[in-house]
Scaffold this active site. Sequence first.
Site, PDB file in Angstrom:
ATOM      1  N   ARG A 166      65.496  30.588  26.469  1.00 33.81           N
ATOM      2  CA  ARG A 166      65.492  31.760  25.604  1.00 33.81           C
ATOM      3  C   ARG A 166      66.498  31.617  24.470  1.00 33.81           C
ATOM      4  O   ARG A 166      66.259  31.968  23.343  1.00 33.81           O
ATOM      5  CB  ARG A 166      65.826  32.988  26.454  1.00 33.81           C
ATOM      6  CG  ARG A 166      66.522  34.110  25.735  1.00 33.81           C
ATOM      7  CD  ARG A 166      65.560  35.183  25.358  1.00 33.81           C
ATOM      8  NE  ARG A 166      66.156  36.124  24.424  1.00 33.81           N
ATOM      9  CZ  ARG A 166      66.679  37.281  24.756  1.00 33.81           C
ATOM     10  NH1 ARG A 166      66.683  37.656  26.008  1.00 33.81           N
ATOM     11  NH2 ARG A 166      67.162  38.077  23.830  1.00 33.81           N
ATOM     12  N   GLU A 216      52.657  43.233  35.033  1.00 32.45           N
ATOM     13  CA  GLU A 216      53.096  42.030  35.754  1.00 32.45           C
ATOM     14  C   GLU A 216      54.483  42.304  36.311  1.00 32.45           C
ATOM     15  O   GLU A 216      55.138  43.253  35.916  1.00 32.45           O
ATOM     16  CB  GLU A 216      53.211  40.825  34.795  1.00 32.45           C
ATOM     17  CG  GLU A 216      51.938  40.434  34.092  1.00 32.45           C
ATOM     18  CD  GLU A 216      52.221  39.486  32.911  1.00 32.45           C
ATOM     19  OE1 GLU A 216      53.201  38.706  33.000  1.00 32.45           O
ATOM     20  OE2 GLU A 216      51.489  39.551  31.924  1.00 32.45           O
ATOM     21  N   LYS A 263      59.508  46.712  29.163  1.00 32.93           N
ATOM     22  CA  LYS A 263      60.027  46.319  30.476  1.00 32.93           C
ATOM     23  C   LYS A 263      60.452  47.583  31.209  1.00 32.93           C
ATOM     24  O   LYS A 263      61.153  48.430  30.655  1.00 32.93           O
ATOM     25  CB  LYS A 263      61.178  45.314  30.342  1.00 32.93           C
ATOM     26  CG  LYS A 263      62.270  45.683  29.377  1.00 32.93           C
ATOM     27  CD  LYS A 263      63.289  44.549  29.294  1.00 32.93           C
ATOM     28  CE  LYS A 263      64.319  44.845  28.204  1.00 32.93           C
ATOM     29  NZ  LYS A 263      65.207  43.700  27.942  1.00 32.93           N
ATOM     30  N   LYS A 283      58.390  41.696  36.415  1.00 32.58           N
ATOM     31  CA  LYS A 283      59.395  41.198  35.476  1.00 32.58           C
ATOM     32  C   LYS A 283      60.255  40.222  36.246  1.00 32.58           C
ATOM     33  O   LYS A 283      61.052  40.613  37.089  1.00 32.58           O
ATOM     34  CB  LYS A 283      60.245  42.337  34.908  1.00 32.58           C
ATOM     35  CG  LYS A 283      61.260  41.813  33.908  1.00 32.58           C
ATOM     36  CD  LYS A 283      62.035  42.881  33.219  1.00 32.58           C
ATOM     37  CE  LYS A 283      63.029  42.315  32.216  1.00 32.58           C
ATOM     38  NZ  LYS A 283      63.349  40.893  32.308  1.00 32.58           N
TER      39      LYS A 283
END
Lengths: 542, 343
Positions: A263, A241, A413, A243
């Site tokens: 977060r 996907e 990531k 980021k």
Amino acid sequence: MKRFARLYARLDATRSTRAKVAAMADWFAKAPPADAAWAVYLLAGRRLKRTVAPSAYARWAAASVGVPEWLLSTSHATVGDTAETVALMIDTARPTPTDADGVADRPLAAWITEHLRPLAKADDEQKRAALSGWWAALPADQLFLLGKVLTGALRVGVSRKLVVRALARCAEARDAPVDEAVILHRLTGDWSPSAAFFESLLAPPEDGTRPPSQPYPYFLATPVDDAGPEGLGPRAEWQAEWKWDGIRGQLIRRGGEAWLWSRGEELVTPRFPAVVEAAAGLPDGTVLDGELLAWRDGAPLPFAELQRRLNRKRVGKTLLAEVPVAFMAYDVMERGGEDIRARPLEERRAALDAIVESLGHPRLMASPILDGDTWQALAEARESARDRRVEGLMLKRRGSPYRAGRPRGDWWKWKLDPLTVDAVLIYAQPGSGRRATLLTDYTFGVWRGDTLVPFAKAYSGLSDAEITELDRWLRSHTREKFGPVRAVDPEQVFEIAFEGIRRSTRHKSGVAVRFPRMVRWRRDKPAAEADTLAAVEALIEG
Amino acid sequence: MQPIFHHPDGLYCPQAGAFIDPLVPVKRALLTHAHADHLRPGSDAYWCAAPAEALVRRRAGPDATIHPVPYGKAIPIGRLTVSWHPAGHMLGSAQIRVEHRDAVWVVSGDYKRAADPTCAPFETVPCDVFVSEATFGLPIFRWPDPEAVVDEIIAWWRAGAAEGRPSALFAYAYGKSQRILGHLARRALPGPIWLHGAVQGGVDAYRAAGVALADTAGLVVDAEPADLKRALVLAPVSAGGSPWMKRLKRAQTGFASGWMRIRGNRRRKGYDRGFLLSDHADWPALLRTIEESGARRIRFWPGHGEALGDLLRERGRDAGPLERWPGRDPLTPSPPDRPSEVA
């Protein structure tokens, strides 16, 4: 406080995580549960509502021992921490505390709930009077902790993860083991420390009702190393996907209400009415993990736009219209009231698609899955990331559960390579905390004609040895001092990396960069060959 | 003209043609003590307090000309009368008292007021002008009772020994290390004491001077790993992180210094423990000593005491940095102005 100070001393005296966990577990087991709850609260990095501004705290303390303010700031520059400066200053002026009322023996919970918290409502005179009493009564180590708790957060080099591990150790010692992930979940979201709360942390997993607003701990990704993702195995085992370059968020719909957590585990519900409105259509018992994005015309706006909204407690109409926000969902943690984090990624993803599709709201989307069936194809897609205003790619292992924390292996990531500029170090000043005695905060300039324009500040990226060496060089090449700031000979060139750049009217150079840091000390490069402002401006998109 | 000036290479005494603690070779070097930042080899002649002689010779070399002077004995040097008085910093450390016409100047050198079993205690020397060190010249520095710190060191060592881990304690090789051994003498100890080679020289010199130190077992390089399991190991700071450390398997590390008063220093230096043991004056001791000197003028050793000087001036005292030598550089080899000729 005396007992808590002993725990703090034990934690502070060791660098071994094993010893830290043992010290905490030991303390939690012996302490009254209410004290243990407050210790968890403080050690996990939560803070009390600020009672006294650090500057006032220091000024009052200095006045109480007859130290002039300029001498206080000189001392602070050496120590690097307000609470510590005050503790040392008082301890120097007044070697032996006089504690007639047994202030030092008050348990931690009583200290906070009966003395520190009520102080928030007091006026300055009352605050000063209370503080003077405590300053006279407490020894240096407790003075330090008092200052830390009152003026900011207590940082001891224990992460929340270690606190959780210590709690799990406690549960084990009671012959009622609780999984670390369960404890982490219980420490997430909104809770207030009490004896009952501490017991609920260690309660058996099946037991205990949680408040409906409680989020799950996030699964955090690990960076792919420089070698690229080939080492992760066949491409087919991975879901890719974008980021997204926004704020991680968790959207909760339970019992007819909606909550949006950031977060940092801050409730941001009132700041994003459009997302809350979208959430109203979600079935009860749904929890989504995703990214808050400034979003218009099918594409993200720059991160700086989103920041404008984050910086406000309440968002006005104009801003709502100027910076529309969307929630880009990428996972489902709870469906129909059931925790489905253990189910494989594909199943959660199918659930996500179904939820988003049946909702049909333009402000709640599912993060698209990228095609490209080779690593090479993904590498090419990653090249387009900057143009798309995303940070790079996410790689998630098919079949994997939704884990808590940052366990390596399933979520990676693969970020865009940063932008870089060669810039000249022009100002330096001491850091704070453990770096207070070293010049570690640097300002870098780039050329405009034959002058250097400050363009970025950076604090990180050098090794300890490099910092020490540079510190020595800077001290002997100081041209002028402005308080703690030194203008130094413009000779040292550094490669500065950053994630993004935009125009800014608030910076002398006319540009602002995101996350600048030093990646290399270019000893090979003379200052004259550093980059120009024009070259930096050329990096600005659009 | 005043008898003592600040010069980039030391304190310059024009009437004596001498330097106090010069950083380059000169004709006449008057020493406050034998630390490397106060004593460089190569000068034609050195004067020091008598108990410092052996330590000075170690650094200045076997052939150096050294004139040891008993504490309190006044001797003429050039047109000055000079004497050495205990400073309590380390063995043989001294304040240098200089009399010129009717004025008495005292240069403190490094000093402390805290107890130290390895050297003569600081003596107050009344003077008109007091040139003080102020390494710890901020109102945040106060030292605990050294005996309590030694208790802490022993408890830390005992805990390491119980786990079979060596306890490596870093400290200056000359002065601080021997002071620690002096405090440890007559104490019940958890194990043997081993030394890094750099510490041995100072230990020999102190013992030769009749200073009582705790027994030491030898050099770490000669030890078997089993010898070190319960040991306290004294080593200079430079040994930390060097290949030498490999001999100390699983060691816990500590550092003894006044800088350990600050948490950031304890953490940044990467030692497990910091022990607050200093051979310098803390803030209360600086204020007290300046008061007791009775001096009308307070001057500070170059690079020291900026804040303390400002504070004293605020309180109406004549205080500040020591004046810079305004004349031609006495070290420039251009006769007839060389210091030797002036004398």
